[in-house]
Design an enzyme around this catalytic site. Sequence first.
Site, PDB file in Angstrom:
ATOM      1  CB  CYS A 108      -0.941   0.003   1.201  1.00 52.13           C
ATOM      2  SG  CYS A 108      -1.999  -1.439   1.241  1.00 52.13           S
ATOM      3  CG  HIS A 242      -3.011   3.308   2.694  1.00 55.18           C
ATOM      4  ND1 HIS A 242      -3.664   3.147   1.491  1.00 55.18           N
ATOM      5  CD2 HIS A 242      -3.070   2.100   3.312  1.00 55.18           C
ATOM      6  CE1 HIS A 242      -4.079   1.899   1.379  1.00 55.18           C
ATOM      7  NE2 HIS A 242      -3.739   1.249   2.475  1.00 55.18           N
ATOM      8  CG  ASN A 272      -6.811  -0.720   1.795  1.00 57.53           C
ATOM      9  OD1 ASN A 272      -6.137  -0.265   0.869  1.00 57.53           O
ATOM     10  ND2 ASN A 272      -6.274  -1.289   2.855  1.00 57.53           N
TER      11      ASN A 272
HETATM   12  N1  ACO Z   1     -18.357  -8.726   9.589  1.00 53.23           N
HETATM   13  C1  ACO Z   1     -18.776  -9.085  10.808  1.00 53.23           C
HETATM   14  N2  ACO Z   1     -17.958  -9.556  11.765  1.00 53.23           N
HETATM   15  C2  ACO Z   1     -16.659  -9.667  11.465  1.00 53.23           C
HETATM   16  C3  ACO Z   1     -16.139  -9.297  10.200  1.00 53.23           C
HETATM   17  C4  ACO Z   1     -17.052  -8.823   9.256  1.00 53.23           C
HETATM   18  N3  ACO Z   1     -16.672  -8.440   8.011  1.00 53.23           N
HETATM   19  N4  ACO Z   1     -14.806  -9.516  10.206  1.00 53.23           N
HETATM   20  C5  ACO Z   1     -14.489  -9.980  11.423  1.00 53.23           C
HETATM   21  N5  ACO Z   1     -15.604 -10.082  12.170  1.00 53.23           N
HETATM   22  C6  ACO Z   1     -15.726 -10.564  13.544  1.00 53.23           C
HETATM   23  C7  ACO Z   1     -14.558 -11.362  14.018  1.00 53.23           C
HETATM   24  O1  ACO Z   1     -14.697 -12.695  13.597  1.00 53.23           O
HETATM   25  C8  ACO Z   1     -14.655 -11.211  15.517  1.00 53.23           C
HETATM   26  O2  ACO Z   1     -15.594 -12.138  15.974  1.00 53.23           O
HETATM   27  P1  ACO Z   1     -15.403 -12.869  17.395  1.00 53.23           P
HETATM   28  O3  ACO Z   1     -15.381 -11.767  18.418  1.00 53.23           O
HETATM   29  O4  ACO Z   1     -16.604 -13.737  17.482  1.00 53.23           O
HETATM   30  O5  ACO Z   1     -14.112 -13.603  17.291  1.00 53.23           O
HETATM   31  C9  ACO Z   1     -15.281  -9.832  15.694  1.00 53.23           C
HETATM   32  O6  ACO Z   1     -15.787  -9.453  14.411  1.00 53.23           O
HETATM   33  C10 ACO Z   1     -14.335  -8.780  16.200  1.00 53.23           C
HETATM   34  O7  ACO Z   1     -13.129  -8.841  15.488  1.00 53.23           O
HETATM   35  P2  ACO Z   1     -11.956  -7.894  15.871  1.00 53.23           P
HETATM   36  O8  ACO Z   1     -10.713  -8.390  15.252  1.00 53.23           O
HETATM   37  O9  ACO Z   1     -11.993  -7.622  17.306  1.00 53.23           O
HETATM   38  O10 ACO Z   1     -12.427  -6.552  15.143  1.00 53.23           O
HETATM   39  P3  ACO Z   1     -11.620  -5.229  15.075  1.00 53.23           P
HETATM   40  O11 ACO Z   1     -12.319  -4.206  15.885  1.00 53.23           O
HETATM   41  O12 ACO Z   1     -10.162  -5.398  15.306  1.00 53.23           O
HETATM   42  O13 ACO Z   1     -11.833  -4.854  13.543  1.00 53.23           O
HETATM   43  C11 ACO Z   1     -10.587  -4.908  11.506  1.00 53.23           C
HETATM   44  C12 ACO Z   1     -11.351  -5.724  12.546  1.00 53.23           C
HETATM   45  C13 ACO Z   1     -11.566  -3.956  10.829  1.00 53.23           C
HETATM   46  C14 ACO Z   1      -9.998  -5.847  10.466  1.00 53.23           C
HETATM   47  C15 ACO Z   1      -9.498  -4.123  12.244  1.00 53.23           C
HETATM   48  O14 ACO Z   1      -8.678  -4.959  12.994  1.00 53.23           O
HETATM   49  C16 ACO Z   1      -8.661  -3.327  11.306  1.00 53.23           C
HETATM   50  O15 ACO Z   1      -9.115  -2.312  10.793  1.00 53.23           O
HETATM   51  N6  ACO Z   1      -7.411  -3.718  11.058  1.00 53.23           N
HETATM   52  C17 ACO Z   1      -6.588  -3.114  10.084  1.00 53.23           C
HETATM   53  C18 ACO Z   1      -6.858  -3.798   8.822  1.00 53.23           C
HETATM   54  C19 ACO Z   1      -6.628  -2.959   7.622  1.00 53.23           C
HETATM   55  O16 ACO Z   1      -6.934  -1.804   7.519  1.00 53.23           O
HETATM   56  N7  ACO Z   1      -6.094  -3.618   6.662  1.00 53.23           N
HETATM   57  C20 ACO Z   1      -5.904  -3.009   5.436  1.00 53.23           C
HETATM   58  C21 ACO Z   1      -4.990  -3.760   4.644  1.00 53.23           C
HETATM   59  S1  ACO Z   1      -3.402  -3.482   5.091  1.00 53.23           S
HETATM   60  C22 ACO Z   1      -3.044  -1.989   4.723  1.00 53.23           C
HETATM   61  O17 ACO Z   1      -3.640  -1.334   3.930  1.00 53.23           O
HETATM   62  C23 ACO Z   1      -1.931  -1.541   5.455  1.00 53.23           C
END
Ligand code: ACO
Length: 326
Positions: A108, A242, A272
């Site tokens: 990214c 980003h 993204n």
């Molecule tokens: N819909 C519903 N529930 C979901 C989804 C979804 N799409 N995805 C995950 N869940 C669930 C999980 O399974 C988990 O369930 P559980 O509690 O029963 O185990 C629950 O939601 C909570 O998951 P968390 O990991 O606690 O959620 P979090 O608040 O951390 O949010 C997210 C997840 C959005 C992925 C977050 O960690 C994040 O933004 N991370 C950064 C990821 C990112 O931006 N990546 C981009 C690519 S890399 C880059 O560009 C650098």
Amino acid sequence: MKIIGTGSALPSKEVTNDMLAGFLETSDSWITSRTGIKTRRLLSTETLSELALKAGMSALESSGLKPEEIDYLICSNVANSYVSPSLGSILLAPLGCCCPCFDLNGACAGLIYSLDIADAFIKTGKAKKILIIAAEEPSRFCNWHERETTVLFGDAASALVVTEGEGFKDFRVTGETHTDALYYKRSLETTPYDRVEEKTTPLVMQGREVFKLAVRSCIKDVDMLLERNGMKGDDIDMYLLHQANLRIIDSIREHLEQPQEKFPTNLQRYGNTSSASIGILIDELSRAGQLKDGMTLMLSAFGGGFVTGATILTWSEVHYPEPTKE
Ligand code: ACO
């Protein structure tokens, strides 16, 4: 180096959170509250190279340069359907360019890496007029039966034309090995000799780890660039980060103690789009007249690897041709 042309291109297919909830166990409220994303554009009837060409042509047109004046083409791309030839090679003829080209995988942060290299080429006199195209199709890395990654990404292309000038002030690009945090392993052909078992997999992401790495690294890059240049956060007119996730951007903004209006976003509409994201933001803001001559911008990106890149520049307005009437 300075930017003299901008362009972007998006797939025609818009996919809402509710559309995803139709076949994944997810919801508009979960996606919106965790990421800020409402819709994304996904490739359906177009190819990535078609998008890249459109973005590149648009940047060229706004730069006022002819394709044959471009003396280097850099394509930022993590992966596309071709491993070889490079996306750059595929685009040369349709763009009308006749110059060296290569693809760069800076995840990214690929657009900032490309700008950093372009700056070095221009400083050494290796090239004078460079077209950078960032084109990404992350939707094609995901397992579409899994909700964790699919909801986050969109496909897109953006492009910048750069040349000699006084715009860019400083760069910081970094890299650290964090393979497990975010990876996508494609299959290779087998040989009579390969003995190492390679497990291929669609995109795997440790969401919370990526979140923390992104916030920590972006803050470090921004703070170091500000300090190195004797500047304060208030000296930056706009932070173009980003577009991964609204909560990541908000955490960074809160640390920097800067107002929301200095952090424009479009991830709500496009998700993204990997290395294409900052270029789309620049193109949209510039065409809307929101980037004014003399404004100081901070660009900062972070991505799988983990790699990061940030730069400070003074903006010079780009003049776009009037849209032709149908
Ligand atoms: N819909 C519903 N529930 C979901 C989804 C979804 N799409 N995805 C995950 N869940 C669930 C999980 O399974 C988990 O369930 P559980 O509690 O029963 O185990 C629950 O939601 C909570 O998951 P968390 O990991 O606690 O959620 P979090 O608040 O951390 O949010 C997210 C997840 C959005 C992925 C977050 O960690 C994040 O933004 N991370 C950064 C990821 C990112 O931006 N990546 C981009 C690519 S890399 C880059 O560009 C650098």
